[in-house]
Design a protein around this motif. Structure first.
Motif, mmCIF file in Angstrom:
data_model
loop_
_atom_site.group_PDB
_atom_site.id
_atom_site.type_symbol
_atom_site.label_atom_id
_atom_site.label_comp_id
_atom_site.label_asym_id
_atom_site.label_seq_id
_atom_site.Cartn_x
_atom_site.Cartn_y
_atom_site.Cartn_z
ATOM 1 N N MET A 1 0.844 -1.181 0.000
ATOM 2 C CA MET A 1 0.000 0.000 0.000
ATOM 3 C C MET A 1 0.884 1.238 0.000
ATOM 4 O O MET A 1 2.001 1.198 0.498
ATOM 5 N N TRP A 2 0.396 2.319 -0.573
ATOM 6 C CA TRP A 2 1.186 3.535 -0.618
ATOM 7 C C TRP A 2 0.720 4.508 0.444
ATOM 8 O O TRP A 2 -0.413 4.460 0.904
ATOM 9 N N PRO A 3 1.610 5.411 0.878
ATOM 10 C CA PRO A 3 1.278 6.304 1.991
ATOM 11 C C PRO A 3 0.188 7.310 1.627
ATOM 12 O O PRO A 3 0.016 7.697 0.473
ATOM 13 N N PHE A 4 -0.553 7.722 2.640
ATOM 14 C CA PHE A 4 -1.508 8.802 2.465
ATOM 15 C C PHE A 4 -0.759 10.119 2.310
ATOM 16 O O PHE A 4 0.416 10.235 2.650
ATOM 17 N N GLU A 5 -1.458 11.105 1.802
ATOM 18 C CA GLU A 5 -0.873 12.431 1.628
ATOM 19 C C GLU A 5 -0.835 13.154 2.981
ATOM 20 O O GLU A 5 -1.865 13.525 3.523
ATOM 21 N N PHE A 6 0.327 13.291 3.539
ATOM 22 C CA PHE A 6 0.492 14.127 4.729
ATOM 23 C C PHE A 6 1.958 14.482 4.865
ATOM 24 O O PHE A 6 2.813 13.941 4.169
ATOM 25 N N ASP A 7 2.248 15.423 5.755
ATOM 26 C CA ASP A 7 3.588 16.008 5.788
ATOM 27 C C ASP A 7 4.575 15.264 6.677
ATOM 28 O O ASP A 7 5.757 15.610 6.698
ATOM 29 N N GLY A 8 4.117 14.282 7.450
ATOM 30 C CA GLY A 8 5.002 13.591 8.371
ATOM 31 C C GLY A 8 5.826 12.504 7.689
ATOM 32 O O GLY A 8 5.706 12.266 6.480
ATOM 33 N N PRO A 9 6.693 11.844 8.459
ATOM 34 C CA PRO A 9 7.504 10.745 7.912
ATOM 35 C C PRO A 9 6.600 9.604 7.456
ATOM 36 O O PRO A 9 5.594 9.306 8.099
ATOM 37 N N MET A 10 6.962 8.962 6.364
ATOM 38 C CA MET A 10 6.103 7.934 5.784
ATOM 39 C C MET A 10 6.863 6.638 5.539
ATOM 40 O O MET A 10 8.049 6.645 5.215
ATOM 41 N N LEU A 11 6.141 5.557 5.697
ATOM 42 C CA LEU A 11 6.614 4.210 5.392
ATOM 43 C C LEU A 11 5.566 3.566 4.491
ATOM 44 O O LEU A 11 4.375 3.810 4.658
ATOM 45 N N MET A 12 5.985 2.767 3.544
ATOM 46 C CA MET A 12 5.023 2.062 2.698
ATOM 47 C C MET A 12 5.388 0.587 2.607
ATOM 48 O O MET A 12 6.539 0.191 2.834
ATOM 49 N N THR A 13 4.383 -0.218 2.302
ATOM 50 C CA THR A 13 4.581 -1.642 2.068
ATOM 51 C C THR A 13 4.244 -1.942 0.617
ATOM 52 O O THR A 13 3.185 -1.526 0.135
ATOM 53 N N LEU A 14 5.137 -2.647 -0.069
ATOM 54 C CA LEU A 14 4.882 -3.078 -1.443
ATOM 55 C C LEU A 14 4.991 -4.600 -1.471
ATOM 56 O O LEU A 14 6.063 -5.150 -1.224
ATOM 57 N N HIS A 15 3.871 -5.257 -1.735
ATOM 58 C CA HIS A 15 3.829 -6.715 -1.633
ATOM 59 C C HIS A 15 4.400 -7.425 -2.849
ATOM 60 O O HIS A 15 4.946 -8.534 -2.724
ATOM 61 N N ASP A 16 4.263 -6.829 -4.028
ATOM 62 C CA ASP A 16 4.796 -7.476 -5.226
ATOM 63 C C ASP A 16 4.804 -6.483 -6.376
ATOM 64 O O ASP A 16 4.302 -5.362 -6.258
ATOM 65 N N ALA A 271 8.087 -3.227 13.252
ATOM 66 C CA ALA A 271 8.217 -2.184 14.275
ATOM 67 C C ALA A 271 9.544 -1.445 14.146
ATOM 68 O O ALA A 271 9.610 -0.215 14.260
ATOM 69 N N ALA A 272 10.600 -2.201 13.863
ATOM 70 C CA ALA A 272 11.910 -1.572 13.689
ATOM 71 C C ALA A 272 11.924 -0.660 12.462
ATOM 72 O O ALA A 272 12.565 0.404 12.473
ATOM 73 N N ALA A 273 11.192 -1.045 11.418
ATOM 74 C CA ALA A 273 11.119 -0.208 10.217
ATOM 75 C C ALA A 273 10.405 1.103 10.512
ATOM 76 O O ALA A 273 10.806 2.176 10.028
ATOM 77 N N TYR A 274 9.355 1.057 11.308
ATOM 78 C CA TYR A 274 8.653 2.286 11.686
ATOM 79 C C TYR A 274 9.555 3.189 12.528
ATOM 80 O O TYR A 274 9.563 4.415 12.359
ATOM 81 N N ARG A 275 10.315 2.581 13.425
ATOM 82 C CA ARG A 275 11.244 3.389 14.234
ATOM 83 C C ARG A 275 12.285 4.048 13.334
ATOM 84 O O ARG A 275 12.647 5.218 13.529
ATOM 85 N N GLN A 276 12.787 3.300 12.351
ATOM 86 C CA GLN A 276 13.765 3.856 11.418
ATOM 87 C C GLN A 276 13.175 5.040 10.664
ATOM 88 O O GLN A 276 13.844 6.070 10.481
ATOM 89 N N ALA A 277 11.929 4.920 10.237
ATOM 90 C CA ALA A 277 11.280 6.007 9.500
ATOM 91 C C ALA A 277 11.125 7.250 10.363
ATOM 92 O O ALA A 277 11.257 8.388 9.881
ATOM 93 N N LEU A 278 10.877 7.062 11.639
ATOM 94 C CA LEU A 278 10.697 8.202 12.548
ATOM 95 C C LEU A 278 12.013 8.866 12.906
ATOM 96 O O LEU A 278 12.062 10.067 13.206
#
Length: 280
Positions: A1-16, A271-278
């Motif tokens: 899934m791709w991130p929503f439009e907002f100004d904060g740090p973003m992480l996305m998941t791409l399954h294939d 969880a570690a990926a989200y921490r990295q993004a922040l």
């Protein structure tokens, strides 16, 4: 899934990257949305999660994503997927007219990418006596472009040896999977292939195509045949039916392979990926 439009740090998941390699298996409106959103999202996301190293490598090759922005979080399997005594499964299989341990199973949405037509062709090549002893059950909801193989499916269903079960709830699917002689998974392309892992965790050998991320999931436990070779699939099915030693070896290897995957591990990496993004 791709991130929503907002100004904060973003992480996305791409399954294939099905949209890249098999666009013909995707609806036009989905392809248009992917084309509009994926590349901008990949540029903006600080961290990109994938389910497999295969997809992470594809992102580097196709989109030029830097390795340090990629995190691979392999999926896990629920506790309901485990070996079960065949004697306990009669209440699940009896209404379907099959015997625990004496049926083949396909699991997946009925759409071209899952390559169900290959399984039907391979099954039709089996000797009549084998098909009578081992019906083919197909579990999965109707998907896009099902009409592409509707004629083959209807002919198989008319034989009485192939049964279309439709969507199954989680517990019923787990029970039905545990009672199968094998899982047939001829998919053309997968970013992971969760039914493969769930079958191995259930003590069920898997016959699958050597494509995309599937070898990463099944490892040496899988029995691999190219997705365009129905005769090869027929021979492999027969071997897993007739050669009990081979069946048992694949069963044991699959149980061992499945131990390398868990939702706890997946959650920890995520969880570690989200921490990295922040932190960036």
């Amino acid at each position: 899934m791709w991130p929503f439009e907002f100004d904060g740090p973003m992480l996305m998941t791409l399954h294939d990257l099905t949209h890249v390699h098999y666009p013909q298996t995707q609806p036009a409106d989905r392809l248009a949305e992917i084309a509009r959103c994926v590349e901008p999202a990949l540029e903006r996301a600080r961290v990109i999660l994938t389910d497999s190293q295969f997809v992470a490598d594809e992102l580097q090759r196709h989109y030029g994503v830097a390795r340090e922005r990629l995190k691979v979080a392999p999926l896990g399997y629920a506790q309901r997927f485990h070996p079960r005594p065949l004697a306990d499964l009669g209440r699940v299989t009896a209404p379907l007219g099959v015997t625990p341990g004496a049926y083949l199973l396909c699991v997946g949405t009925l759409e071209p990418r899952k390559n169900l037509a290959l399984a039907l062709r391979a099954y039709a090549l089996l000797p009549e006596a084998v098909r009578r002893r081992y019906p083919l059950l197909i579990a999965g909801m109707a998907g896009w472009r099902r009409d592409d193989f509707a004629a083959e499916l209807q002919a198989a269903l008319a034989s009485g040896q192939v049964r279309l079960l439709g969507y199954l709830d989680d517990e019923r699917l787990a029970e039905l999977l545990a009672g199968a002689r094998m899982l047939l998974f001829p998919s053309l392309y997968e970013g992971f292939g969760l039914p493969v892992l769930e079958a191995m965790a259930s003590g069920v050998p898997v016959l699958l195509s050597p494509s995309s991320a599937l070898p990463e999931v099944a490892g040496t436990a899988g029995t691999y045949v190219e997705a365009g070779d129905p005769e090869g699939w027929c021979r492999a099915i027969l071997r897993l039916i007739e050669d009990q030693a081979e069946w048992q070896a694949r069963r044991v290897a699959g149980l061992e392979q499945a131990q390398g995957f868990s939702w706890k591990r997946c959650a920890g990496i995520t969880a570690a990926a989200y921490r990295q993004a922040l932190e960036h």
